[in-house]
Design a protein around this motif. Structure first.
Motif, PDB file in Angstrom:
ATOM      1  N   UNK A 145      39.383  -7.588 -14.704  1.00 35.41           N
ATOM      2  CA  UNK A 145      38.072  -7.871 -15.503  1.00 35.41           C
ATOM      3  C   UNK A 145      39.119  -9.231 -16.386  1.00 35.41           C
ATOM      4  N   UNK A 184      37.635 -13.076 -15.944  1.00 33.65           N
ATOM      5  CA  UNK A 184      36.916 -14.280 -17.173  1.00 33.65           C
ATOM      6  C   UNK A 184      38.017 -14.860 -16.729  1.00 33.65           C
ATOM      7  N   UNK A 210      36.711 -17.657 -15.025  1.00 33.57           N
ATOM      8  CA  UNK A 210      35.469 -18.819 -15.635  1.00 33.57           C
ATOM      9  C   UNK A 210      35.034 -19.244 -16.538  1.00 33.57           C
ATOM     10  N   UNK A 257      33.409  -8.556 -20.264  1.00 27.78           N
ATOM     11  CA  UNK A 257      34.301  -9.359 -19.368  1.00 27.78           C
ATOM     12  C   UNK A 257      32.789  -8.998 -18.358  1.00 27.78           C
ATOM     13  N   UNK A 291      30.421 -11.746 -18.918  1.00 26.41           N
ATOM     14  CA  UNK A 291      30.846 -12.921 -19.014  1.00 26.41           C
ATOM     15  C   UNK A 291      31.054 -13.795 -17.499  1.00 26.41           C
ATOM     16  N   UNK A 292      31.466 -12.670 -16.332  1.00 27.62           N
ATOM     17  CA  UNK A 292      31.847 -13.413 -14.736  1.00 27.62           C
ATOM     18  C   UNK A 292      30.430 -13.181 -14.136  1.00 27.62           C
ATOM     19  N   UNK A 304      28.487 -15.761 -14.954  1.00 27.39           N
ATOM     20  CA  UNK A 304      28.711 -16.661 -14.703  1.00 27.39           C
ATOM     21  C   UNK A 304      29.225 -17.507 -14.072  1.00 27.39           C
ATOM     22  N   UNK A 305      28.438 -18.836 -13.143  1.00 28.65           N
ATOM     23  CA  UNK A 305      29.013 -19.527 -12.103  1.00 28.65           C
ATOM     24  C   UNK A 305      30.461 -19.313 -12.182  1.00 28.65           C
TER      25      UNK A 305
END
Lengths: 60, 475
Positions: free
Chosen positions: A22, A26, A29, B223, B226-227, B229-230
């Motif tokens: 994770x 994260x 991004x 997480x 959030x992941x 997101x591109x």
């Protein structure tokens, strides 16, 4: 840059086994913008370098 | 449950898309139906052909599907073989670095063809003809625009962290790969790296911040949100570029290693050294070997005598500097038959991972046709207190023939070993050496080396040795 970086000794010892994936996804991004900028900057530089190179070759 | 056709490789069980198995001594890779789309894309996009043509990916031929597990298999492949399976903890710094750069180059090219690497373990890279080659055909998947790189964590753990530690902390830290089968944990790397690396943008992000993010988001649901997101293609290419420049920036110079000057500093005269090369060459010609292990090879002088005769030679040494210099020469000269590797004979690579079988031990990767043990026996017998009989037994397990050099007690090198310790080796002399080795070998020939008391022997082993799971093969 130092202020936001972890001190190695502050990190929890074996938490990573839970799901190290994770944090890795994260991190990508979160700083995607920086990587994109780097890539487009490098691509532009390559293009400029290529054009200049061709120009000189033609003149040679 | 269906029976697997043949013996499944003990290292091949994590990927649900296929596995490697051996049948009648031949190695195959089954591709499961679940990997059909990705496999077809790999082939039809031209990526496979381009990678193979450049020598980056191992080639394969598609063979009869009858060999596959019924109902599960889509294709059965017969991959080209590499001469010797090696592991990251056996690589020198430059070997490790070349493996990392190859992985990134493959990832970049995959993106050009609409694919991406879904895993990035260092175990997917091997060496063939002196160069790195990627061996896992099932590591490719279709690239989905907007998604981050799923193998990023693995790349950092398997390549960036050990290379940074080797370069900036201590080159011997490549041994961390031996104890951490999924690469060096980033929190550990973060602790061990010098503090100044927090000022290097690449290591600050990919190791230190990465470790912090892993710890902070371990098991967190945030997480996942959030992941979503591109993460665009440009960002992914930028990430690969950034990792590549980080790897390229890492350097390590062997400097003056303990053994690299051995030939220059020993008591060998030029005549003795060239006679030794001649005799080793004559013995090798006599036994017609195809594979050799040169133990304690230093920078590989005598490995080159074997390689010049077309013998596939793994050139082992325990000094990271010697292995590094040896590998650099292999690359410079394009030596296809020499493969330098790091190995401590007193503690050779063990079987590790799941059931102790995922990564093969050194012993299970033999035996070879001939073992070279030149200027070695005194180190084992005197520096390490190993009885001559045990040394003979060990060498007999490793190879069918043995070319070994006996170094007597009055040799300057042995005198140096004994200078700082009590001589508790009354049995260390030539007669006892021959008596012990005759337990396991027939002595076929021997030859004194001029200007020294040393003697070279050619011996042929007795007794059966079964092939290991990763036996060396000629190529």
């Amino acid at each position: 840059m130092m202020w936001f970086l972890p001190n190695g000794n502050d990190l929890p010892l074996v938490l990573a086994y839970l799901d190290p994936g994770s944090g890795s996804l994260l991190l990508q991004v979160l700083i995607a913008g920086m990587f994109s900028s780097l890539f487009y900057f490098k691509s532009s530089m390559d293009t400029v370098r290529g054009s200049v190179g061709r120009l000189f070759k033609r003149n040679a | 449950m269906h029976e697997i056709q043949g013996a499944r490789s003990t290292a091949s069980f994590r990927d649900p898309n296929g596995y490697v198995f051996k049948r009648d001594g031949v190695l195959y890779r089954q591709v499961n139906n679940s990997y059909r789309t990705d496999y077809d894309l790999l082939i039809e996009s031209g990526l496979y052909g381009h990678l193979v043509a450049d020598g980056w990916l191992i080639a394969h031929e598609v063979v009869d599907l009858e060999l596959a597990r019924p109902g599960l298999g889509y294709k059965v492949l017969r991959p080209e073989l590499v001469p010797f399976i090696s592991y990251p903890y056996e690589w020198s710094f430059s070997q490790f670095k070349d493996a990392a750069l190859l992985t990134l180059a493959i990832q970049r090219r995959s993106l050009e063809y609409g694919m991406t690497l879904k895993d990035c373990t260092a175990y997917n890279v091997q060496f063939r003809n002196g160069r790195v080659v990627f061996i896992d055909t099932l590591s490719f998947e279709a690239y989905r625009e907007g998604t981050p790189w799923v193998a990023y964590r693995q790349f950092c753990q398997h390549f960036l962290a050990p290379l940074a530690l080797m370069s900036l902390t201590d080159v011997r830290l490549n041994q961390l790969s031996r104890t951490n089968i999924d690469g060096v944990p980033l929190d550990l790397a973060s602790r061990l790296l010098p503090t100044r690396t927090k000022l290097w943008p690449s290591l600050a992000i990919h190791i230190h911040l990465h470790a912090k993010m892993q710890a902070a988001y371990a098991g967190a649901k945030r997480a996942v949100r959030a992941s979503k997101r591109r993460f665009g293609r440009g960002a992914l290419m930028g990430l690969v570029d950034h990792l590549e420049s980080a790897i390229r920036r890492l350097e390590w110079e062997p400097g003056k290693t303990e053994w690299a000057d051995y030939y220059r500093e020993t008591s060998y005269t030029d005549a003795a050294l060239s006679r030794k090369e001649e005799v080793v060459g004559e013995y090798l010609d006599r036994i017609q070997a195809a594979t050799a292990w040169d133990l304690g090879s230093n920078t590989g002088r005598f490995s080159r005598v074997a390689a010049a005769r077309g013998i596939t030679t793994v050139s082992f040494d325990m000094d990271p500097g010697c292995v590094e210099l040896n590998y650099r020469e292999v690359v410079r000269e394009g030596d296809a038959r020499i493969f330098p590797l790091l190995l401590d004979l007193l503690n050779p690579s063990p079987g590790t991972g799941w059931q102790n079988q995922e990564r093969a031990s050194l012993m299970s990767r033999g035996p070879v046709d001939v073992v070279l043990a030149l200027a070695l026996v005194h180190h084992l017998a005197i520096a390490s207190n190993l009885p001559l009989l045990r040394i003979a037994e060990f060498l007999n397990q490793l190879g069918h023939c043995l070319i070994i050099e006996f170094v007597p007690k009055d040799d300057p090198q042995v005198e140096r070993l004994l200078a700082s310790r009590e001589d508790i080796f009354p049995q260390y002399h030539r007669d006892e050496f021959e008596r012990c080795f005759r337990h396991y070998f027939d002595i076929e020939a021997w030859e004194p080396i001029p200007d020294s008391g040393r003697v070279l022997y050619l011996m042929r082993g007795r007794g059966d040795r079964s092939d290991g799971i990763g036996a060396s093969i000629p190529f």
